[in-house]
Write an enzyme that holds these catalytic residues in place. Sequence first.
Site: not given
Ligand SMILES: Cc1cn([C@@H]2O[C@H](COP(=O)(O)OP(=O)(O)OP(=O)(O)O)[C@@H](O)[C@H]2O)c(=O)[nH]c1=O
Length: 633
Positions: A88, A495, A521-523, A538
Site C-alpha cells: 500500500d 451462437d 450464426g457461426d462465428f 471459454r
Molecule cells: C506516488 C505514486 C503512486 N503510484 C501508484 O499509486 C497507487 C497507490 O495505491 P494503492 O492503494 O497502494 O494501490 P492500488 O493501485 O489501489 O492497487 P492495490 O494494491 O490493488 O490496492 C499504486 O498503484 C502505485 O503504483 C504511481 O504509479 N506512481 C507514483 O508516483
Amino acid sequence: MALKPVLGKLGSKRVVLASASPRRQEILCNVGLRFEVVPSWFKETLEKSSFATPYKYAIETAKQKALEVANRMHVKHLRTPDIVIGADTIVTVDEHILEKPVDKQDAYRMLSRLSGKEHSVFTGVAIVHCNSKDNRLETEVTDFYEETKVKFADLSEELLWEYIHSGEPMDKAGGYGIQALGGMLVEYVHGDFLNVVGFPLNHFCKKLVELYYPPPKHTLHHIKHDSIPSVETFENLSDEESDSSSPIQYKDAIKMDRSKPHSSGGVCSPGSSNIIKPNCMVPVENRNRVMENPDKFPSKIVELLDGFRASKALFVASKLKVFNLLKNKGVLQSVDVANTINASVCGTERLLDACAALGLLEKTIQGYSNTDSANTYLASDSEDSLHGYIIHSNDHLWPLFTHLESAVKEGTMQNYRAFGKKSENLFQDSYYQSMEVKQRFMAAMHSIAKLTAKDVVTAFDLSQFRSACDLGGCTGALANELVQKYPNLKVTVFDLPEVIANVSHFQPVGQHTAPVTFTSGDFFKDNLPAADLYILSRILHDWTDEKIHVLLSKISAACKPGSALLVAEIVLSEEKINPPRAVLQSLSMTEGKQRSASEYKQLLEKYGFTSVQIKITGNFLDTILGFRKLSAH
Ligand SMILES: Cc1cn([C@@H]2O[C@H](COP(=O)(O)OP(=O)(O)OP(=O)(O)O)[C@@H](O)[C@H]2O)c(=O)[nH]c1=O
C-alpha cells in the site's frame, strides 16, 4: 547471477501478488519473479487516526490486502498459495495522508497541497507465508515499510489542470505518477525511486535475504541491529551454501540456536556434529528420531490415487439426485434414500457414507443431510448449481479420460474410443448431435458460466461500452450477468442455431433489466453482430491456431477504434504448471490449448488489440481485456 538466489528462493513457490497496481506487477515482473496477480478486495477504509504513524497505516492496509487474498484463495477454491504479497502506497504532507484521488477536484486538492513542498511517500509491504493444515489456513506475516522524500516544483494552476486532464493522477496515491508525466513536476527524490512508483524492490529483496538466508550466528555481532545484508552479500548466497527454503524453518532454527548455544546454525557441513544444516531444521533433541523415522506417509500421492473414487462418488450421487432429495426432505435414513432413488440399501448406505466422508453430506444418528455447500452447488434446482457440469463430467469427460493413455500416445481426443464417433467438428459432432447430449452440454456450460460470470463481468470497469456481443455465449448466463451489472449495455449472444433454439428455459425469471438478444450464426463463417465490446469466454482454448486466426481476424475487423475484446479463460502461469485445473483440462486433447498471460497478450496484440490488461481472479476464470488500436489494422 548475483541477484538470482534471492528471487530464486521463490521460484518453486506459488507466489501471488495481491495488487491491481500495474506498476507493482511490472516492477516484480521486470526482475523475473514468477507470480500470479489476484487483486485484493480489501477496501482501504482503516481508521487513519487510530494509527500512531502513517507508515503503520500503510503496513496494516498492505497486510489486510494480502490476508484477504490468502483467505479467499484458500476458502473459495482450495488453492492455497505459498506466499501472498500485499502493498500500500500513501503520500503524506503536512500530517495528512493522501491516497488515490476520488475525482478531479480531489486530485486538484492533493496536487496543490504538494506544490512547492517536500512530501513523503510510504509504501507498506506485507509478505504472507501461507500453509494449509487440516484444511485450515495458517499465515505468518512479515512486514516492512520504506519512505522516500519527494519535492515538487511550484505548480501553476494551468500546469496543474493540464496534468489532471491528462488522466494520469486518478489511480495514483497523491494524485501523481513519478514514472510518467508526473516526473516533470518533481525537483528531487531522496530515497528509493521504485518505492514512490509503488513497490520498494530493494528493501523487499533484503527482506527475502533475511527470511531465507539466516546469517551464521558468529557473524551476527557484525550486523547492526536494524541493518540488512547489503546487495553485495547476495553474491555469496548460492543455494548450495544455504538451502533453507522456508522462513518457517528458519524460525525453528533460531529457536534451536537459542536453546543450544553450541549449535551455530547457518552454513555447515554434514560432518560437523554441533552444526546443523539449515534444511534439517528440527529441534536438536528430536533430530535423531526424525532422521530415523522421517515422515514417510505420502498423503498427497494417496489422495491422488483415490481421487477417481471420490469424483465418481460425487458424480453418482448427483446423477441419482441424492442432493436434491436431501435438500427437499432435510434428514433421511439410508433406507429411505435407497427406496426413493430406487437403489439397494447396502449400496446406498456406502455411497452416502462416502459422501459424508468427502464432506458433501452430514451424518448424524437421525440420518444423512446435505451440507450447506451441497444445498448451494449440488442440488440441481439451486441457483448456483453445478449439477449440469457434474453430469457432463460423468457422461462425457469420464469416458474420455478412461482413454487417457491412448490420448497421450496418439496426442488426439478420444471421441471415437469413448463414444464410437469421430469428431471433425467438436461441437456439431460431439455435443449437438442429439437433443439429449445437447441439453446436457448446454446445462454444463450454463452452470459453469453462472458460477464464473460475476468474476468475469466485474474484473474490469466496462461502463464505457454501449453494446456487447458474447460470441459463443450459449445460454446467455454471462450476458445476463452483464446486463445486471450494466443496465444500459445492449448485449447480444451469438451462437450456433442449434444452441439458440434451446436457450429459452435457461433464462432468468423476474429479471428487471433489458433482455439479452440472441442471434444465431457461426462465428467462423457469418458476419458478427456490431458491438463495442466482443467477449470470448471459454472459447479460445478449444480451437486450433488456424481457427483462432479466422475468429480474431473477424473480430478485429468488426471492431471500431476504441472497441475492445474481453477474453475469459484460465490463464496459465508462465511455466505452465499452474493452476492444475487448466493443466488437467489440457489432457482432453482438444485441438486448442491453454495459454499463459504473455501468450494471451501476444495473441491479442497480433490482432491489433493494445493496452492488454490481465486480471487473475484466483477463481475459476481469469480475464484479459484489449482495446482496438486507434489506427486501422
Ligand atoms: C506516488 C505514486 C503512486 N503510484 C501508484 O499509486 C497507487 C497507490 O495505491 P494503492 O492503494 O497502494 O494501490 P492500488 O493501485 O489501489 O492497487 P492495490 O494494491 O490493488 O490496492 C499504486 O498503484 C502505485 O503504483 C504511481 O504509479 N506512481 C507514483 O508516483
